[in-house]
Design an enzyme around this catalytic site. Sequence first.
Site: not given
Length: 335
Positions: A201, A198, A115
């Site tokens: 959401k 993966k 990040k």
Amino acid sequence: MRVVSGIQPTGNLHLGNYLGAIKQWVAMQDEVAASGGACLFFLADLHALTQPVVPADLAANTIEMAAALIASGIDPARSILFNQARVPAHSELAWILNGTARMGWLNRMTQWKDKAGKDGTSLSVGYFGYPVLQAADVLLYQASHVPVGEDQKQHLELARDIATKFNLDFGVELFTLPQPLISAAAPRIMSLRDGAAKMSKSDPSDMARINLVDSDDLIAQKLRKAKTDPAPLPESLAELSGRAEARNLVTIFAALAGRAPEAVLADHAGQNFGPFKAALTDLAIAALAPIRARLGALLEDRGAVSELLISGAQRARTLAAPTLAAAQAAAGLQV
């Protein structure tokens, strides 16, 4: 044996969450309870604050995630189910452990580096330090084991380093060093649209995942349109090398059926994906329809779900209190 694990309340659970973690939690709950141990499962709402949140959404998601866990088989009578914020000892111990953890350790965390490499200055201090809160989450309860995926092993190692340093710095034998619990049965479920990513959401396409609240018709539609390749199913797992989407569907079938992928291939070798997807659809609907029905019933009375979390938090606070008091005393905070 004392097992501690948490999940962020970021919205409805999907098939990847269920097969990769929650189904293992349910099995673990039964095994640990039978051995006289305890399982603590929590909604990590404090961790959610490391990213921008809409308060009303966070509150709603916490209730919905708790209901989804219960619908999936987590029993608040046999396990301790609570949301993190209702146990202030998590925050209090995390602050104490901030004095033990080192910047260099946190800078080496892979998720932080990923990040921060993009725009670290815009991220919250909480995002940088959340592995310390994770350490507090498990050390607070003297956890013997923590279920982790490969991407979380580094954070558990950090928790062990913090525990070791605290014990040495203050001359105490306070914190148990938790062991990773990596279930061989826990599969890594990938996107239905991209076998290299993966199931998530955050994927912009809802067709990439199967949500626990999806209707039977929507489950069937998503599996029918799931990406595959033109080759038939082979006889061995090794022959699925380089066929990520095909391997993913076989993995999902095996996990839902509670069988080895090799056994699934033995039954379906030589088939094209049409009949295989039809069989997988029947299996998925049979597994998920009861969960969806119970989840809907639970969400008709959100107050009752909240009461279960309050009750679980009371039990968690009782377990946490001795460790927090001992940590405060060791650091000279009790005068």
